[in-house]
Enzyme design. Structure first.
Site, PDB file in Angstrom:
ATOM      1  N   GLY A   1       0.786  -1.240   0.106  1.00 27.60           N
ATOM      2  CA  GLY A   1      -0.096  -0.184   0.126  1.00 27.60           C
ATOM      3  C   GLY A   1       0.890   1.243   0.184  1.00 27.60           C
ATOM      4  O   GLY A   1       1.767   1.299   0.969  1.00 27.60           O
TER       5      GLY A   1
ATOM      6  N   GLY B   1       5.768  -1.701   3.763  1.00 29.11           N
ATOM      7  CA  GLY B   1       5.312  -2.293   4.871  1.00 29.11           C
ATOM      8  C   GLY B   1       5.678  -3.696   4.973  1.00 29.11           C
ATOM      9  O   GLY B   1       6.599  -4.279   4.657  1.00 29.11           O
TER      10      GLY B   1
ATOM     11  N   ASP C   1      -0.391   1.974   8.366  1.00 32.04           N
ATOM     12  CA  ASP C   1      -0.955   1.280   9.423  1.00 32.04           C
ATOM     13  C   ASP C   1      -0.074   1.215  10.832  1.00 32.04           C
ATOM     14  O   ASP C   1      -0.697   0.890  12.073  1.00 32.04           O
ATOM     15  CB  ASP C   1      -0.933  -0.218   8.998  1.00 32.04           C
ATOM     16  CG  ASP C   1      -1.879  -0.180   7.901  1.00 32.04           C
ATOM     17  OD1 ASP C   1      -2.673   0.358   7.686  1.00 32.04           O
ATOM     18  OD2 ASP C   1      -1.629  -1.587   7.147  1.00 32.04           O
TER      19      ASP C   1
ATOM     20  N   ARG D   1     -26.050  14.036  16.265  1.00 31.49           N
ATOM     21  CA  ARG D   1     -25.820  12.755  15.755  1.00 31.49           C
ATOM     22  C   ARG D   1     -24.774  11.670  16.080  1.00 31.49           C
ATOM     23  O   ARG D   1     -23.722  12.561  16.797  1.00 31.49           O
ATOM     24  CB  ARG D   1     -25.678  12.761  14.269  1.00 31.49           C
ATOM     25  CG  ARG D   1     -26.926  12.943  13.346  1.00 31.49           C
ATOM     26  CD  ARG D   1     -26.653  12.890  11.827  1.00 31.49           C
ATOM     27  NE  ARG D   1     -27.812  12.782  11.237  1.00 31.49           N
ATOM     28  CZ  ARG D   1     -28.046  13.220  10.007  1.00 31.49           C
ATOM     29  NH1 ARG D   1     -27.230  14.055   9.290  1.00 31.49           N
ATOM     30  NH2 ARG D   1     -29.251  13.082   9.626  1.00 31.49           N
TER      31      ARG D   1
ATOM     32  N   MET E   1      -8.781   2.875   8.333  1.00 28.66           N
ATOM     33  CA  MET E   1      -7.868   1.914   7.719  1.00 28.66           C
ATOM     34  C   MET E   1      -6.783   1.419   8.990  1.00 28.66           C
ATOM     35  O   MET E   1      -6.642   2.007   9.949  1.00 28.66           O
ATOM     36  CB  MET E   1      -7.048   2.246   6.538  1.00 28.66           C
ATOM     37  CG  MET E   1      -7.841   2.185   5.415  1.00 28.66           C
ATOM     38  SD  MET E   1      -6.849   2.344   3.968  1.00 28.66           S
ATOM     39  CE  MET E   1      -7.718   1.806   2.508  1.00 28.66           C
TER      40      MET E   1
ATOM     41  N   ALA F   1     -12.731  11.948  20.251  1.00 27.15           N
ATOM     42  CA  ALA F   1     -13.680  10.999  20.056  1.00 27.15           C
ATOM     43  C   ALA F   1     -14.306  10.688  21.371  1.00 27.15           C
ATOM     44  O   ALA F   1     -13.611  10.762  22.490  1.00 27.15           O
ATOM     45  CB  ALA F   1     -13.179   9.857  19.304  1.00 27.15           C
TER      46      ALA F   1
ATOM     47  N   ARG G   1     -26.036  17.305  29.952  1.00 26.60           N
ATOM     48  CA  ARG G   1     -24.830  17.540  29.786  1.00 26.60           C
ATOM     49  C   ARG G   1     -24.646  18.554  28.505  1.00 26.60           C
ATOM     50  O   ARG G   1     -23.637  18.820  27.876  1.00 26.60           O
ATOM     51  CB  ARG G   1     -24.249  16.110  29.052  1.00 26.60           C
ATOM     52  CG  ARG G   1     -24.250  15.239  30.301  1.00 26.60           C
ATOM     53  CD  ARG G   1     -23.189  14.071  30.244  1.00 26.60           C
ATOM     54  NE  ARG G   1     -21.975  14.781  29.793  1.00 26.60           N
ATOM     55  CZ  ARG G   1     -21.042  13.875  29.007  1.00 26.60           C
ATOM     56  NH1 ARG G   1     -21.430  12.758  28.637  1.00 26.60           N
ATOM     57  NH2 ARG G   1     -20.083  14.290  28.702  1.00 26.60           N
TER      58      ARG G   1
ATOM     59  N   LYS H   1     -24.439  17.951  25.181  1.00 25.71           N
ATOM     60  CA  LYS H   1     -23.742  17.260  24.401  1.00 25.71           C
ATOM     61  C   LYS H   1     -24.373  17.514  22.696  1.00 25.71           C
ATOM     62  O   LYS H   1     -25.491  16.864  23.019  1.00 25.71           O
ATOM     63  CB  LYS H   1     -23.097  16.159  24.785  1.00 25.71           C
ATOM     64  CG  LYS H   1     -21.675  15.744  24.277  1.00 25.71           C
ATOM     65  CD  LYS H   1     -21.024  14.602  25.048  1.00 25.71           C
ATOM     66  CE  LYS H   1     -20.061  13.858  23.796  1.00 25.71           C
ATOM     67  NZ  LYS H   1     -19.004  14.507  24.017  1.00 25.71           N
TER      68      LYS H   1
ATOM     69  N   ARG I   1      -5.203   7.348   2.840  1.00 30.13           N
ATOM     70  CA  ARG I   1      -3.592   6.979   2.099  1.00 30.13           C
ATOM     71  C   ARG I   1      -3.134   8.113   1.410  1.00 30.13           C
ATOM     72  O   ARG I   1      -2.084   7.854   0.950  1.00 30.13           O
ATOM     73  CB  ARG I   1      -3.765   5.707   1.530  1.00 30.13           C
ATOM     74  CG  ARG I   1      -2.855   4.795   2.056  1.00 30.13           C
ATOM     75  CD  ARG I   1      -3.149   3.298   1.737  1.00 30.13           C
ATOM     76  NE  ARG I   1      -3.046   3.105   0.283  1.00 30.13           N
ATOM     77  CZ  ARG I   1      -3.335   1.686  -0.177  1.00 30.13           C
ATOM     78  NH1 ARG I   1      -3.819   0.838   0.597  1.00 30.13           N
ATOM     79  NH2 ARG I   1      -3.615   1.626  -1.487  1.00 30.13           N
TER      80      ARG I   1
HETATM   81  O1  F6P Z   1      -1.721  -1.435   4.565  1.00 31.44           O
HETATM   82  C1  F6P Z   1      -2.117  -0.357   4.084  1.00 31.44           C
HETATM   83  C2  F6P Z   1      -3.681  -0.630   3.929  1.00 31.44           C
HETATM   84  O2  F6P Z   1      -4.108   0.865   3.575  1.00 31.44           O
HETATM   85  C3  F6P Z   1      -4.411  -0.879   5.108  1.00 31.44           C
HETATM   86  O3  F6P Z   1      -4.820   0.059   5.787  1.00 31.44           O
HETATM   87  C4  F6P Z   1      -5.635  -1.436   4.305  1.00 31.44           C
HETATM   88  O4  F6P Z   1      -6.484  -2.587   5.001  1.00 31.44           O
HETATM   89  C5  F6P Z   1      -5.163  -1.981   2.994  1.00 31.44           C
HETATM   90  O5  F6P Z   1      -3.807  -1.228   2.755  1.00 31.44           O
HETATM   91  C6  F6P Z   1      -6.187  -1.764   1.941  1.00 31.44           C
HETATM   92  O6  F6P Z   1      -5.573  -2.261   0.690  1.00 31.44           O
HETATM   93  P1  F6P Z   1      -5.942  -2.191  -0.816  1.00 31.44           P
HETATM   94  O7  F6P Z   1      -5.331  -0.631  -1.205  1.00 31.44           O
HETATM   95  O8  F6P Z   1      -5.359  -3.219  -1.652  1.00 31.44           O
HETATM   96  O9  F6P Z   1      -7.409  -2.021  -0.717  1.00 31.44           O
END
Ligand code: F6P
Length: 350
Positions: free
Chosen positions: A11, A99, A125, A160, A167, A184, A215, A217, A262
């Site tokens: 990736g 990776g 990751d 909401r 990922m 969060a 609250r 919120k 990404r």
């Molecule tokens: O390892 C990086 C990553 O973006 C992961 O977080 C995710 O599970 C995977 O690659 C997704 O892979 P692809 O781009 O092949 O769908």
């Protein structure tokens, strides 16, 4: 050493280009030519490469993705594929940026075929042992936090609950780190090992408390790692059923950030880490080292010291062992991450 080759694999991760840029510059300064291999190990096996000149890489540090292209190669997983790759390599050594799967390939290429190989950790990751961060993690986290800020704007406008899935494959790091930074109310990650019933019961409590009228919120944000077995859709339906009865007027939505996280220009941090790891890779090759990864990690007993106090080299075998431990939960790092998140689960929900 007259010529090195570099490839990006697996990736893509923001900062891969910055690492390539730094390598080409460092190599040029030593009078070493750099070959850029296209499309990861597939391109290596097919002999698809060309010389990277300084002018080719001049602007790329600021770019996301990878100018070299990337792939998850099936053929390279076979000994025949790796032999083909070793034979096709037209350089004295190879730098692999990728990776844990790609670095496993780097180890096999070095150990089976005798190719001098140095690996650089790159994966959003943060699931790689022997490195506290990998190229791409910081940019991904900044993207997640900024997406959550935007989602929070619309969530507050409508009272909401939002479940945001991020990922990370089997590693919950992106969810954990971003849930703290994005404020969060809850974080779900695989390493907790909770079953669906527990996940939904605990989240229902967070939502009830969050929308308690005392609250004031206006939104509840849940960040969920993709490795969690309970599907996001199931969580949304269960929470919606609960709020329909107990917190009328509140609606539940989900956003899967997916590949959005990404892409994009690498942050200062990712460019800086990429540059310093690339310097470490070139120094390693100049010393004749192979089958090692350059990690963003202070020195420890299993590592090889470098001139940079934040950079240590590790045998790829050590990195692979520590990666397994990181993912199966037996490593001290994973245990501490989980403990820290569990200890602060109540604080997140306040
Ligand atoms: O390892 C990086 C990553 O973006 C992961 O977080 C995710 O599970 C995977 O690659 C997704 O892979 P692809 O781009 O092949 O769908």
């Amino acid at each position: 050493m007259k010529r090195i080759a570099v490839l990006t694999s697996g990736g893509d991760a923001p900062g891969m280009n910055a690492a390539v840029h730094a390598l080409v510059k460092m190599a040029a300064e030593r009078g070493v030519e750099t070959l850029g291999v296209r499309n990861g190990y597939d391109g290596l096996m097919a002999g698809e490469s060309s010389v990277l000149r300084l002018t080719d890489v001049d602007p790329i540090s600021a770019w996301g993705g990878t100018i070299l292209g990337s792939a998850r190669s099936k053929d390279f997983r076979t000994p025949e594929g790796r032999r083909r790759a070793a034979d096709a390599l037209d350089a004295d050594a190879l730098v692999v940026i990728g990776g844990n799967g790609s670095l496993t390939g780097a180890h096999l290429l070095a150990s089976e075929c005798g190719v001098p190989v140095i690996g650089l950790p790159a994966s959003i990751d943060n699931d790689i042992g022997c490195t506290s961060t990998a190229i791409g993690v910081d940019t991904a986290l900044n993207t997640i936090v900024s997406a959550c800020d935007r989602i929070s704007d619309t969530a507050r406008a409508h009272r909401r609950v939002f479940v945001v899935e991020v990922m990370g494959r089997q590693c919950g790091y992106l969810a954990m780190a971003s849930s703290i930074a994005a404020g969060a109310d809850a974080c779900l990650f695989r390493e907790q090992g909770k079953d669906s019933t527990t996940v939904i019961r605990e989240l229902s409590d967070v939502v009830r408390r969050g929308f308690d009228p005392t609250r004031g919120k206006k939104r509840v944000l849940v960040i969920k790692a993709e490795g969690v077995a309970t599907p996001t859709g199931d969580i949304v339906s269960a929470l919606q059923d609960m709020v329909d009865v107990e917190v009328p007027g509140v609606t539940v939505r989900a956003t899967v950030l997916g590949h959005l996280v990404r892409g994009g220009a690498p942050t200062y941090m990712d460019r800086m880490v990429a540059g310093r790891l690339a310097v470490g890779a070139l120094a390693a090759l100049a010393e004749g080292a192979s089958d090692q990864m350059v990690g963003w990690q202070p020195w420890d007993d299993d590592g090889i010291e470098t001139r940079d106090p934040s950079v240590t080299r590790f045998p790829l075998t050590t990195m692979l062992e520590r990666t397994d431990a990181l993912l199966d939960g037996s490593s001290e790092t994973t245990r501490r991450r989980v403990k820290m998140m569990e200890a602060h689960a109540g604080v997140l929900a306040i």
